[in-house]
Design a protein around this motif. Structure first.
Motif, PDB file in Angstrom:
ATOM      1  N   SER A  74     -14.884 -59.105 -22.353  1.00 54.84           N
ATOM      2  CA  SER A  74     -13.504 -58.659 -22.579  1.00 54.84           C
ATOM      3  C   SER A  74     -13.058 -59.056 -23.977  1.00 54.84           C
ATOM      4  O   SER A  74     -13.166 -60.223 -24.365  1.00 54.84           O
ATOM      5  CB  SER A  74     -12.573 -59.287 -21.533  1.00 54.84           C
ATOM      6  N   PHE A 129     -14.402 -54.425 -21.344  1.00 57.24           N
ATOM      7  CA  PHE A 129     -12.978 -54.143 -21.532  1.00 57.24           C
ATOM      8  C   PHE A 129     -12.615 -54.364 -23.005  1.00 57.24           C
ATOM      9  O   PHE A 129     -12.837 -55.434 -23.556  1.00 57.24           O
ATOM     10  CB  PHE A 129     -12.124 -55.053 -20.638  1.00 57.24           C
ATOM     11  N   GLU A 186      -9.346 -53.803 -25.721  1.00 56.04           N
ATOM     12  CA  GLU A 186      -7.950 -53.454 -25.969  1.00 56.04           C
ATOM     13  C   GLU A 186      -7.634 -53.696 -27.440  1.00 56.04           C
ATOM     14  O   GLU A 186      -7.876 -54.783 -27.961  1.00 56.04           O
ATOM     15  CB  GLU A 186      -6.993 -54.301 -25.119  1.00 56.04           C
ATOM     16  N   ARG A 235     -16.229 -50.171 -19.794  1.00 59.03           N
ATOM     17  CA  ARG A 235     -15.595 -49.490 -18.655  1.00 59.03           C
ATOM     18  C   ARG A 235     -14.147 -49.116 -18.930  1.00 59.03           C
ATOM     19  O   ARG A 235     -13.615 -48.195 -18.319  1.00 59.03           O
ATOM     20  CB  ARG A 235     -15.658 -50.393 -17.421  1.00 59.03           C
ATOM     21  N   SER A 236     -13.485 -49.871 -19.813  1.00 56.84           N
ATOM     22  CA  SER A 236     -12.073 -49.601 -20.082  1.00 56.84           C
ATOM     23  C   SER A 236     -11.800 -49.730 -21.574  1.00 56.84           C
ATOM     24  O   SER A 236     -12.144 -50.736 -22.193  1.00 56.84           O
ATOM     25  CB  SER A 236     -11.192 -50.588 -19.300  1.00 56.84           C
ATOM     26  N   SER A 247      -8.580 -49.219 -24.344  1.00 55.45           N
ATOM     27  CA  SER A 247      -7.149 -48.982 -24.519  1.00 55.45           C
ATOM     28  C   SER A 247      -6.786 -49.186 -25.981  1.00 55.45           C
ATOM     29  O   SER A 247      -7.063 -50.249 -26.549  1.00 55.45           O
ATOM     30  CB  SER A 247      -6.337 -49.936 -23.632  1.00 55.45           C
ATOM     31  N   LEU A 287     -17.728 -45.485 -19.121  1.00 62.50           N
ATOM     32  CA  LEU A 287     -16.283 -45.575 -19.336  1.00 62.50           C
ATOM     33  C   LEU A 287     -15.524 -44.966 -18.157  1.00 62.50           C
ATOM     34  O   LEU A 287     -15.728 -43.806 -17.802  1.00 62.50           O
ATOM     35  CB  LEU A 287     -15.892 -44.854 -20.627  1.00 62.50           C
ATOM     36  N   GLU A 288     -14.637 -45.766 -17.562  1.00 64.68           N
ATOM     37  CA  GLU A 288     -13.865 -45.332 -16.401  1.00 64.68           C
ATOM     38  C   GLU A 288     -12.404 -45.066 -16.738  1.00 64.68           C
ATOM     39  O   GLU A 288     -11.770 -44.214 -16.120  1.00 64.68           O
ATOM     40  CB  GLU A 288     -13.946 -46.391 -15.298  1.00 64.68           C
ATOM     41  N   HIS A 289     -11.860 -45.819 -17.718  1.00 65.08           N
ATOM     42  CA  HIS A 289     -10.434 -45.700 -18.035  1.00 65.08           C
ATOM     43  C   HIS A 289     -10.243 -45.635 -19.548  1.00 65.08           C
ATOM     44  O   HIS A 289     -10.693 -46.521 -20.278  1.00 65.08           O
ATOM     45  CB  HIS A 289      -9.650 -46.897 -17.468  1.00 65.08           C
ATOM     46  N   THR A 334      -7.180 -45.054 -22.421  1.00 62.08           N
ATOM     47  CA  THR A 334      -5.740 -44.976 -22.664  1.00 62.08           C
ATOM     48  C   THR A 334      -5.483 -44.971 -24.163  1.00 62.08           C
ATOM     49  O   THR A 334      -5.945 -45.864 -24.878  1.00 62.08           O
ATOM     50  CB  THR A 334      -4.999 -46.170 -22.026  1.00 62.08           C
TER      51      THR A 334
END
Length: 351
Positions: A226, A250, A252, A273-274, A276, A296-298, A300
């Protein structure tokens, strides 16, 4: 008026502190007490209570305290919370006590918040301390420049502290979680505390104006899952080592207004996987290689006013479950192929 009354006010504070200390000395808490909470104690020194069974101590808003109580000999103490002691300058031998071979033998979590003039935190001379300490939070200690060796530390949060303190840390090899917030002149290269850590799984960097780039050495973080970077307005690039973060799941990136693009090397993040990306005012494009993130699932993307379009072939994101595009006024349409992603269950939001 303030100058006229300053002497009398000082004398009154001293009288109140002395009276509080006398009252505290007269108290006799039960020796089987396990939780001790002291809030707003006006004395300068704490009483020497014999409470050998304490497992948690919480001392808050002790504004006149200039010396911590002896706590190192508490065999069962697991959690220690110290908050709001603006008169304390040093943590030293008085904190550990004497006649104890191992100090703080059971302590697992320690929190230091709002020690505005604390300058140094010394370890005990010739003795082992904190053998089980796994979590440390230091916040609002802007003058603190050193701390003792914490060999077992796994979770470290430094918030509103100095870069000098960060550079002095000697526990890097055991860390799995690191959060750094509002540390001026912070650099992940300082002292090698981050980039040479093979166990670090979570890294959070918030509001560090000195962070201009992620160094290529960050690729050494082979266990990192992360990565969160928020409010680092000078951050403008990711160096080549970024693509070596093979375990990253993850990512961000928020309020980083210097970022113009995300590197094509992002396709190497095979475990991601995510993703943002929010409030990045200068971001103009996403990499074409985004389509290769098959885990990749999400995804944004929010408040990126200069982003013109999404990359082609996004329908190859075979694991994608949700796609959210908000407040990106130049993105007028989405690729038609997105309708063929069968895993999508939250749909597409474009606003």
């Amino acid at each position: 008026m303030e100058q006229h009354h300053s002497s009398g006010s000082s004398e009154k504070h001293q009288t109140d502190a002395n009276a509080a200390e006398e009252v505290a000395k007269g108290l006799h808490p039960h020796q089987n007490l396990k939780l001790l909470v002291v809030k707003g104690y006006p004395g300068k020194r704490f009483p020497h209570w014999m409470l050998p069974n304490l497992t948690k101590v919480d001392l808050r808003d002790c504004l006149n305290c200039s010396c911590l109580p002896v706590l190192g000999n508490l065999l069962f103490l697991r959690t220690l919370f110290l908050h709001g002691m603006p008169s304390l300058k040093h943590i030293g031998p008085e904190f550990y006590g004497e006649d104890t071979r191992q100090l703080f033998p059971s302590l697992e979590e320690l929190v230091l918040i709002d020690f505005i003039i604390l300058q140094e935190w010394l370890g005990p001379d010739g003795k082992d301390a904190f053998p089980k300490l796994s979590k440390l939070i230091v916040k609002k200690c802007p003058k603190l420049t050193s701390m003792p060796l914490l060999a077992s530390l796994q979770h470290l949060e430094l918030r509103e502290c100095s870069a000098v303190l960060f550079n002095s840390i000697r526990c890097a090899s055991s860390l799995t979680v690191l959060a750094v917030e509002k540390v001026p002149d912070f650099s992940p290269l300082s002292g090698g505390s981050i980039v040479n850590n093979p166990l670090l799984s979570s890294l959070e960097i918030i509001a560090c104006p000195g962070l201009c780039f992620l160094p290529s050495e960050s690729g050494n973080l082979t266990a990192l899952k992360s990565l969160k970077i928020h409010w680092c307005e000078e951050l403008s690039s990711f160096r080549q080592g970024f693509q070596n973060l093979k375990a990253l799941e993850f990512l961000e990136i928020c309020d980083c207004h210097g970022i113009i693009s995300i590197p094509e090397g992002i396709e190497s993040l095979g475990s991601l996987r995510s993703l943002s990306i929010e409030n990045c005012d200068s971001l103009t494009s996403l990499p074409l290689s985004l389509k290769n993130l098959t885990c990749l699932e999400h995804l944004t993307i929010m408040n990126c006013p200069k982003l013109v379009s999404l990359p082609a072939d996004m329908h190859q994101l075979s694991a994608l479950q949700s796609l959210t595009i908000l407040s990106c006024p130049q993105v007028l349409s989405l690729p038609e192929e997105l309708q063929y992603i069968t895993t999508m269950h939250r749909g597409v939001v474009l606003a």
